[in-house]
Design a protein around this motif. Structure first.
Motif, PDB file in Angstrom:
ATOM      1  N   THR A  69       0.835  -1.207   0.000  1.00 45.70           N
ATOM      2  CA  THR A  69       0.000   0.000   0.000  1.00 45.70           C
ATOM      3  C   THR A  69       0.871   1.260   0.000  1.00 45.70           C
ATOM      4  OG1 THR A  69      -0.244  -0.003   2.425  1.00 45.70           O
ATOM      5  CG2 THR A  69      -1.927  -1.151   1.153  1.00 45.70           C
ATOM      6  N   ARG A  70       1.985   1.208   0.706  1.00 46.03           N
ATOM      7  CA  ARG A  70       2.895   2.358   0.726  1.00 46.03           C
ATOM      8  C   ARG A  70       3.486   2.605  -0.660  1.00 46.03           C
ATOM      9  NH1 ARG A  70       7.796   1.745   0.990  1.00 46.03           N
ATOM     10  NH2 ARG A  70       7.822  -0.210   2.139  1.00 46.03           N
ATOM     11  N   ILE A  71       3.898   1.547  -1.335  1.00 46.59           N
ATOM     12  CA  ILE A  71       4.520   1.672  -2.657  1.00 46.59           C
ATOM     13  C   ILE A  71       3.504   2.094  -3.712  1.00 46.59           C
ATOM     14  CG2 ILE A  71       5.603   0.341  -4.526  1.00 46.59           C
ATOM     15  CD1 ILE A  71       6.913  -1.365  -2.245  1.00 46.59           C
ATOM     16  N   SER A  72       2.314   1.494  -3.665  1.00 44.03           N
ATOM     17  CA  SER A  72       1.318   1.747  -4.717  1.00 44.03           C
ATOM     18  C   SER A  72       0.529   3.026  -4.505  1.00 44.03           C
ATOM     19  CB  SER A  72       0.332   0.572  -4.801  1.00 44.03           C
ATOM     20  OG  SER A  72      -0.516   0.556  -3.661  1.00 44.03           O
ATOM     21  N   GLY A  73       0.423   3.472  -3.262  1.00 46.46           N
ATOM     22  CA  GLY A  73      -0.384   4.647  -2.972  1.00 46.46           C
ATOM     23  C   GLY A  73      -1.848   4.329  -2.700  1.00 46.46           C
ATOM     24  N   TYR A  74      -2.217   3.079  -2.792  1.00 45.46           N
ATOM     25  CA  TYR A  74      -3.582   2.657  -2.516  1.00 45.46           C
ATOM     26  C   TYR A  74      -3.693   2.162  -1.078  1.00 45.46           C
ATOM     27  CZ  TYR A  74      -4.700   2.570  -7.522  1.00 45.46           C
ATOM     28  OH  TYR A  74      -4.927   2.907  -8.826  1.00 45.46           O
ATOM     29  N   THR A  75      -4.905   2.123  -0.567  1.00 45.57           N
ATOM     30  CA  THR A  75      -5.152   1.463   0.714  1.00 45.57           C
ATOM     31  C   THR A  75      -5.518   0.011   0.424  1.00 45.57           C
ATOM     32  OG1 THR A  75      -7.530   1.905   0.764  1.00 45.57           O
ATOM     33  CG2 THR A  75      -6.080   3.614   1.674  1.00 45.57           C
ATOM     34  N   SER A  76      -5.473  -0.813   1.446  1.00 46.16           N
ATOM     35  CA  SER A  76      -5.857  -2.216   1.239  1.00 46.16           C
ATOM     36  C   SER A  76      -7.327  -2.314   0.837  1.00 46.16           C
ATOM     37  CB  SER A  76      -5.577  -3.049   2.489  1.00 46.16           C
ATOM     38  OG  SER A  76      -6.283  -2.546   3.602  1.00 46.16           O
ATOM     39  N   GLU A  77      -8.151  -1.382   1.308  1.00 47.57           N
ATOM     40  CA  GLU A  77      -9.572  -1.384   0.945  1.00 47.57           C
ATOM     41  C   GLU A  77      -9.769  -1.115  -0.550  1.00 47.57           C
ATOM     42  OE1 GLU A  77      -8.399   0.439   3.634  1.00 47.57           O
ATOM     43  OE2 GLU A  77      -9.058  -1.054   5.102  1.00 47.57           O
ATOM     44  N   ASP A  78      -8.869  -0.362  -1.144  1.00 45.16           N
ATOM     45  CA  ASP A  78      -8.961  -0.082  -2.589  1.00 45.16           C
ATOM     46  C   ASP A  78      -8.877  -1.375  -3.407  1.00 45.16           C
ATOM     47  OD1 ASP A  78      -9.123   2.695  -2.253  1.00 45.16           O
ATOM     48  OD2 ASP A  78      -6.943   2.921  -2.318  1.00 45.16           O
ATOM     49  N   PHE A  79      -8.245  -2.379  -2.854  1.00 47.47           N
ATOM     50  CA  PHE A  79      -8.039  -3.626  -3.581  1.00 47.47           C
ATOM     51  C   PHE A  79      -9.088  -4.692  -3.290  1.00 47.47           C
ATOM     52  CE2 PHE A  79      -3.740  -1.866  -3.630  1.00 47.47           C
ATOM     53  CZ  PHE A  79      -3.403  -2.053  -4.946  1.00 47.47           C
ATOM     54  N   GLN A  80      -9.809  -4.536  -2.207  1.00 48.54           N
ATOM     55  CA  GLN A  80     -10.728  -5.577  -1.770  1.00 48.54           C
ATOM     56  C   GLN A  80     -11.694  -6.010  -2.871  1.00 48.54           C
ATOM     57  OE1 GLN A  80     -10.570  -7.298   1.085  1.00 48.54           O
ATOM     58  NE2 GLN A  80      -8.782  -6.072   1.618  1.00 48.54           N
ATOM     59  N   GLY A  81     -11.637  -7.301  -3.222  1.00 45.25           N
ATOM     60  CA  GLY A  81     -12.564  -7.880  -4.180  1.00 45.25           C
ATOM     61  C   GLY A  81     -12.366  -7.451  -5.624  1.00 45.25           C
ATOM     62  N   ARG A  82     -11.299  -6.726  -5.917  1.00 43.29           N
ATOM     63  CA  ARG A  82     -11.063  -6.243  -7.280  1.00 43.29           C
ATOM     64  C   ARG A  82     -10.052  -7.134  -7.983  1.00 43.29           C
ATOM     65  NH1 ARG A  82     -10.513  -0.124  -7.338  1.00 43.29           N
ATOM     66  NH2 ARG A  82     -10.758  -0.452  -9.559  1.00 43.29           N
ATOM     67  N   LYS A  83     -10.183  -7.183  -9.297  1.00 44.28           N
ATOM     68  CA  LYS A  83      -9.210  -7.924 -10.098  1.00 44.28           C
ATOM     69  C   LYS A  83      -8.049  -7.005 -10.455  1.00 44.28           C
ATOM     70  CE  LYS A  83     -11.964 -11.554 -12.084  1.00 44.28           C
ATOM     71  NZ  LYS A  83     -12.139 -12.382 -13.259  1.00 44.28           N
ATOM     72  N   LEU A  84      -6.902  -7.602 -10.625  1.00 47.56           N
ATOM     73  CA  LEU A  84      -5.711  -6.827 -10.970  1.00 47.56           C
ATOM     74  C   LEU A  84      -5.904  -6.053 -12.268  1.00 47.56           C
ATOM     75  CD1 LEU A  84      -2.938  -9.379 -10.040  1.00 47.56           C
ATOM     76  CD2 LEU A  84      -3.549  -7.298  -8.820  1.00 47.56           C
ATOM     77  N   THR A  85      -6.660  -6.614 -13.186  1.00 50.70           N
ATOM     78  CA  THR A  85      -6.879  -5.948 -14.471  1.00 50.70           C
ATOM     79  C   THR A  85      -7.730  -4.691 -14.332  1.00 50.70           C
ATOM     80  OG1 THR A  85      -8.772  -7.406 -14.868  1.00 50.70           O
ATOM     81  CG2 THR A  85      -6.652  -8.054 -15.828  1.00 50.70           C
ATOM     82  N   GLU A  86      -8.391  -4.510 -13.189  1.00 58.53           N
ATOM     83  CA  GLU A  86      -9.239  -3.333 -12.967  1.00 58.53           C
ATOM     84  C   GLU A  86      -8.484  -2.169 -12.337  1.00 58.53           C
ATOM     85  OE1 GLU A  86     -12.352  -4.570 -10.342  1.00 58.53           O
ATOM     86  OE2 GLU A  86     -13.012  -6.180 -11.644  1.00 58.53           O
TER      87      GLU A  86
END
Length: 94
Positions: A69-86
């Motif tokens: 999350t630190r490297i990407s700038g996203y929070t873990s919630e930003d990724f929840q249930g999402r596909k990498l392609t999204e």
């Protein structure tokens, strides 16, 4: 004669149960070792400064560590249930 037959049946079944018990004990030991290994790997993934992302076979994000999350700038919630392609994996910071 009947009693001897019953005794043989009991002895045979006792031996079978002992073998099953040994198999179960071996499996339990293997599971304990795997659990210990997974706990160590989990600790490393959680505590490393490197980014760690775990996705399922369909590319759906299951978990990211704080380093990710630190490297990407996203929070873990930003990724929840999402596909990498999204997701664009790195936010552009201004």
């Amino acid at each position: 004669k009947r009693q001897r037959k019953l005794q043989n049946m009991v002895e045979l079944r006792t031996q079978e149960l002992k073998q099953e018990k040994e198999k179960i004990e071996k499996i339990n030991l293997e599971l304990a070792l795997k659990t210990s290994e997974l706990e160590k790997l989990s600790l490393v993934a959680s505590e490393t400064d490197n980014g760690v992302l775990i996705a399922d076979a369909d590319g759906k994000v299951e978990w990211v560590n704080d380093g990710f999350t630190r490297i990407s700038g996203y929070t873990s919630e930003d990724f929840q249930g999402r596909k990498l392609t999204e997701i664009s994996l790195v936010k552009i910071r201004k």
